[in-house]
Design a protein around this motif. Structure first.
Motif, short mmCIF file in Angstrom:
data_model
loop_
_atom_site.label_atom_id
_atom_site.label_comp_id
_atom_site.label_asym_id
_atom_site.label_seq_id
_atom_site.Cartn_x
_atom_site.Cartn_y
_atom_site.Cartn_z
N ASN A 156 0.82 -1.21 0.00
CA ASN A 156 0.00 0.00 0.00
C ASN A 156 0.85 1.26 0.00
O ASN A 156 0.62 2.19 -0.79
CB ASN A 156 -0.93 0.00 1.21
N ASP A 157 1.85 1.32 0.88
CA ASP A 157 2.68 2.53 0.96
C ASP A 157 3.54 2.70 -0.30
O ASP A 157 3.73 3.82 -0.78
CB ASP A 157 3.59 2.47 2.19
N THR A 191 -8.51 -24.66 8.87
CA THR A 191 -9.31 -25.03 7.70
C THR A 191 -10.31 -23.94 7.34
O THR A 191 -10.52 -23.64 6.15
CB THR A 191 -10.05 -26.36 7.97
N PHE A 192 -10.91 -23.30 8.32
CA PHE A 192 -11.92 -22.28 8.06
C PHE A 192 -11.37 -20.85 8.13
O PHE A 192 -12.13 -19.90 8.20
CB PHE A 192 -13.10 -22.45 9.03
N GLY A 193 -10.04 -20.73 8.09
CA GLY A 193 -9.42 -19.41 7.98
C GLY A 193 -9.42 -18.59 9.24
O GLY A 193 -9.09 -17.40 9.19
N LEU A 194 -9.73 -19.19 10.37
CA LEU A 194 -9.79 -18.42 11.62
C LEU A 194 -8.40 -18.15 12.18
O LEU A 194 -8.24 -17.30 13.05
CB LEU A 194 -10.63 -19.17 12.65
N SER A 195 -7.39 -18.89 11.72
CA SER A 195 -6.02 -18.67 12.20
C SER A 195 -5.12 -18.15 11.08
O SER A 195 -3.92 -18.36 11.10
CB SER A 195 -5.45 -19.96 12.80
N LYS A 196 -5.71 -17.47 10.10
CA LYS A 196 -4.95 -16.85 9.01
C LYS A 196 -5.00 -15.34 9.21
O LYS A 196 -6.07 -14.74 9.20
CB LYS A 196 -5.53 -17.24 7.65
N LYS A 197 -3.84 -14.75 9.41
CA LYS A 197 -3.75 -13.34 9.75
C LYS A 197 -2.89 -12.58 8.74
O LYS A 197 -2.06 -13.16 8.04
CB LYS A 197 -3.14 -13.16 11.16
N CYS A 198 -3.08 -11.26 8.70
CA CYS A 198 -2.28 -10.39 7.83
C CYS A 198 -1.79 -9.20 8.64
O CYS A 198 -2.56 -8.59 9.39
CB CYS A 198 -3.10 -9.90 6.64
N CYS A 199 -0.50 -8.90 8.51
CA CYS A 199 0.10 -7.75 9.18
C CYS A 199 0.58 -6.75 8.13
O CYS A 199 1.36 -7.12 7.24
CB CYS A 199 1.26 -8.19 10.06
N ASP A 200 0.11 -5.53 8.21
CA ASP A 200 0.49 -4.49 7.26
C ASP A 200 1.76 -3.80 7.76
O ASP A 200 1.76 -3.15 8.79
CB ASP A 200 -0.64 -3.47 7.13
#
Length: 273
Positions: A156-157, A191-200
């Motif tokens: 983004n930056d 499996t259901f994406g509850l432990s998938k994270k994103c750090c900007d």
């Protein structure tokens, strides 16, 4: 290439300690850092066994319109299968400046060839370092399942800076991620994406493009200070245990006193995919 050059006033005041993200044409970076980066016969080699960069790649790169092979790199997407691998990977991320290769083209230009840029994320900057550490700490404390995924992104930056220069990115490769995956039969949260994270990884972009020799020498000195090897004492990699695929000569001493490290951390958000 109608791209603004770094000013003399900026060159006289910048230090590695106040640079978060740096941007310059890849060919210029290779010219100024030929100790660590070489380009020969459409093969780009990163030499980082004593200083240099952690080059993130998928194994190939489009460089000024040519498809090139990349030698000695860290994959942008990796799988870690033990806590030892995780610790080595974490130390590797923070040991050297990260280098990414991406392309951008002039907006409303008749040419179809994009310009190749080197994007450097300075992990010696206290806020960049703090954001990486905070992202990795938070994902561990927030997930309930044994498996999880964390992605770091900073496009983004860079996109906003290039937009002000009347350029636009033609690739979406300014990110990297890892999956920590143990041998479990089924993990509901992963499996259901509850432990998938994103750090900007937010950061100010510093343009290091220059064309005259005097400015090149100053930029070269600046980059040399950023890529010089430093020694960290007490690292896990100093101990007598098996090396992992991430264990290079990557141990560096944090040059910033504790009181100078900022508390500004980027939010960790769920991944969209």
């Amino acid at each position: 290439m109608s791209f603004s050059s770094v000013g003399s006033d900026m060159l006289s005041s910048i230090t590695t300690a106040n640079c978060e993200i740096a941007l310059l044409p890849l060919q210029l970076l290779i010219e100024l850092q030929d100790t660590y980066l070489t380009m020969e016969n459409d093969v780009l080699t990163s030499n980082n066994y004593s200083g240099g960069f952690n080059l993130f790649s998928d194994g190939t790169a489009l460089i000024d319109g040519r498809q090139c092979k990349v030698i000695n790199y860290i994959q942008r997407k990796v799988t870690l299968r033990s806590h030892a691998d995780y610790k080595d990977y974490r130390e590797t991320l923070l040991a050297k400046p990260m280098l990414f290769i991406t392309n951008a083209k002039k907006v409303n230009s008749n040419t179809t060839t994009a310009k190749t840029f080197g994007i450097i994320v300075n992990t010696r900057h206290p806020q960049i370092r703090g954001r990486v550490e905070a992202g990795m700490n938070e994902v561990i404390s927030s997930v309930l399942g044994e498996n999880y995924q964390l992605q770091f992104a900073f496009h983004n930056d860079v996109r906003e800076y290039l937009k002000r220069q009347n350029f636009e990115l033609t690739e979406d490769n300014l990110s990297f991620s890892f999956v920590f995956k143990l041998d479990v039969f089924w993990d509901f949260f992963y499996t259901f994406g509850l432990s998938k994270k994103c750090c900007d990884l937010q950061g100010k972009v510093l343009n290091l493009y220059c064309s005259n020799n005097s400015r090149k020498e100053k930029v070269k000195l600046f980059l040399s200070k950023m890529t010089a090897p430093l020694i960290r004492l007490g690292s896990s990699l100093d101990h007598d245990r098996r090396p992992s695929i991430f264990s290079l000569d990557i141990i560096t001493e944090d040059p910033f006193p504790q009181e100078e490290q900022g508390n500004d951390t980027a939010p960790v958000l769920p991944l969209n995919s």
